[in-house]
Design an enzyme around this catalytic site. Sequence first.
Site, PDB file in Angstrom:
ATOM      1  N   CYS A 143     -10.744   0.553   3.468  1.00 20.57           N
ATOM      2  CA  CYS A 143      -9.331   0.374   3.149  1.00 20.57           C
ATOM      3  C   CYS A 143      -8.715   1.735   2.880  1.00 20.57           C
ATOM      4  O   CYS A 143      -9.311   2.574   2.199  1.00 20.57           O
ATOM      5  CB  CYS A 143      -9.209  -0.521   1.912  1.00 20.57           C
ATOM      6  SG  CYS A 143      -7.524  -0.850   1.414  1.00 20.57           S
ATOM      7  N   LEU A 144      -7.505   1.950   3.397  1.00 20.69           N
ATOM      8  CA  LEU A 144      -6.825   3.218   3.169  1.00 20.69           C
ATOM      9  C   LEU A 144      -6.510   3.428   1.688  1.00 20.69           C
ATOM     10  O   LEU A 144      -6.356   4.567   1.253  1.00 20.69           O
ATOM     11  CB  LEU A 144      -5.541   3.280   4.000  1.00 20.69           C
ATOM     12  CG  LEU A 144      -5.738   3.255   5.515  1.00 20.69           C
ATOM     13  CD1 LEU A 144      -4.392   3.178   6.234  1.00 20.69           C
ATOM     14  CD2 LEU A 144      -6.527   4.469   5.980  1.00 20.69           C
ATOM     15  N   HIS A 190      -3.635  -8.068   0.869  1.00 21.58           N
ATOM     16  CA  HIS A 190      -2.854  -7.060   0.139  1.00 21.58           C
ATOM     17  C   HIS A 190      -1.521  -7.630  -0.347  1.00 21.58           C
ATOM     18  O   HIS A 190      -1.014  -7.225  -1.395  1.00 21.58           O
ATOM     19  CB  HIS A 190      -2.564  -5.839   1.022  1.00 21.58           C
ATOM     20  CG  HIS A 190      -3.676  -4.867   1.118  1.00 21.58           C
ATOM     21  ND1 HIS A 190      -4.116  -4.120   0.054  1.00 21.58           N
ATOM     22  CD2 HIS A 190      -4.445  -4.495   2.167  1.00 21.58           C
ATOM     23  CE1 HIS A 190      -5.101  -3.325   0.434  1.00 21.58           C
ATOM     24  NE2 HIS A 190      -5.328  -3.546   1.727  1.00 21.58           N
ATOM     25  N   HIS A 210      -7.562  -9.235   5.966  1.00 17.86           N
ATOM     26  CA  HIS A 210      -7.610  -8.078   5.056  1.00 17.86           C
ATOM     27  C   HIS A 210      -6.195  -7.656   4.661  1.00 17.86           C
ATOM     28  O   HIS A 210      -5.895  -7.462   3.485  1.00 17.86           O
ATOM     29  CB  HIS A 210      -8.356  -6.927   5.748  1.00 17.86           C
ATOM     30  CG  HIS A 210      -8.422  -5.673   4.955  1.00 17.86           C
ATOM     31  ND1 HIS A 210      -9.595  -5.200   4.414  1.00 17.86           N
ATOM     32  CD2 HIS A 210      -7.463  -4.773   4.615  1.00 17.86           C
ATOM     33  CE1 HIS A 210      -9.341  -4.063   3.772  1.00 17.86           C
ATOM     34  NE2 HIS A 210      -8.048  -3.785   3.880  1.00 17.86           N
ATOM     35  N   GLU A 211      -5.312  -7.515   5.649  1.00 14.49           N
ATOM     36  CA  GLU A 211      -3.947  -7.053   5.356  1.00 14.49           C
ATOM     37  C   GLU A 211      -3.144  -8.098   4.587  1.00 14.49           C
ATOM     38  O   GLU A 211      -2.391  -7.755   3.666  1.00 14.49           O
ATOM     39  CB  GLU A 211      -3.223  -6.653   6.649  1.00 14.49           C
ATOM     40  CG  GLU A 211      -3.849  -5.480   7.388  1.00 14.49           C
ATOM     41  CD  GLU A 211      -4.139  -4.259   6.523  1.00 14.49           C
ATOM     42  OE1 GLU A 211      -3.379  -3.983   5.559  1.00 14.49           O
ATOM     43  OE2 GLU A 211      -5.136  -3.574   6.800  1.00 14.49           O
ATOM     44  N   GLN A 234       0.813  -1.219   0.000  1.00 10.97           N
ATOM     45  CA  GLN A 234       0.000   0.000   0.000  1.00 10.97           C
ATOM     46  C   GLN A 234       0.847   1.270   0.000  1.00 10.97           C
ATOM     47  O   GLN A 234       0.336   2.345  -0.279  1.00 10.97           O
ATOM     48  CB  GLN A 234      -0.944   0.015   1.202  1.00 10.97           C
ATOM     49  CG  GLN A 234      -2.048  -1.018   1.116  1.00 10.97           C
ATOM     50  CD  GLN A 234      -2.942  -0.940   2.329  1.00 10.97           C
ATOM     51  OE1 GLN A 234      -2.663  -1.575   3.343  1.00 10.97           O
ATOM     52  NE2 GLN A 234      -4.003  -0.165   2.227  1.00 10.97           N
TER      53      GLN A 234
END
Length: 191
Positions: free
Chosen positions: A112-113, A158, A154-155, A69
């Site tokens: 999500c960022l 990524h 979630h992480e 990210q």
Amino acid sequence: MPATYHIEPETPRKADLPMAKREILVLPDARLRAIAEPIAKVDESIRKLAKDMLDTMYDAPGIGLAAPQIGEMKRIVVMDLAKEGETPDPIVMINPEILKYSEETVTTEEGCLSIPEIYYDVERPAEITVKYTDLDGKDVEREAKDRLAVCIQHELDHLDGVLYIDYLSRLKRDRVVKKFQKAEKLAKKAS
């Protein structure tokens, strides 16, 4: 019926140390779809990356951040689920791998960022067992449930180029992607 929880970013916690905030990539940046590379050894550069990631996450504010990210294609994620007023409890996972998923599921509203201001309900396993290396280079195996289990899943997604919108219907996912593609075109025209 799965339990329902709401996950939302907490207020950032400011440290006395200088911050090293990094830019967070936003959809449709292609790097968000790349697969991150394993980290061969935990050294000072990885510790600095972890600190930068935590600073960036707290400043955003968010509860989790994966290295892709911020444009770093490395298998490292950071999280902190402490609420406002609680003592920060940062978690750093290097080369994480989920070993076991529960059959029971939980539905949470995820954000999500890298997909700002968009939230959708996502169903995931309610409990997991994860294995990772910590900042001291030690192997850790940890069980997690509910909010922490969802955040870890979630992480870790990524790290494999998967976004939470990939769990939505094609129509909803396409709508989100088109919105961010349009915003990117408008931003390019303006500059």
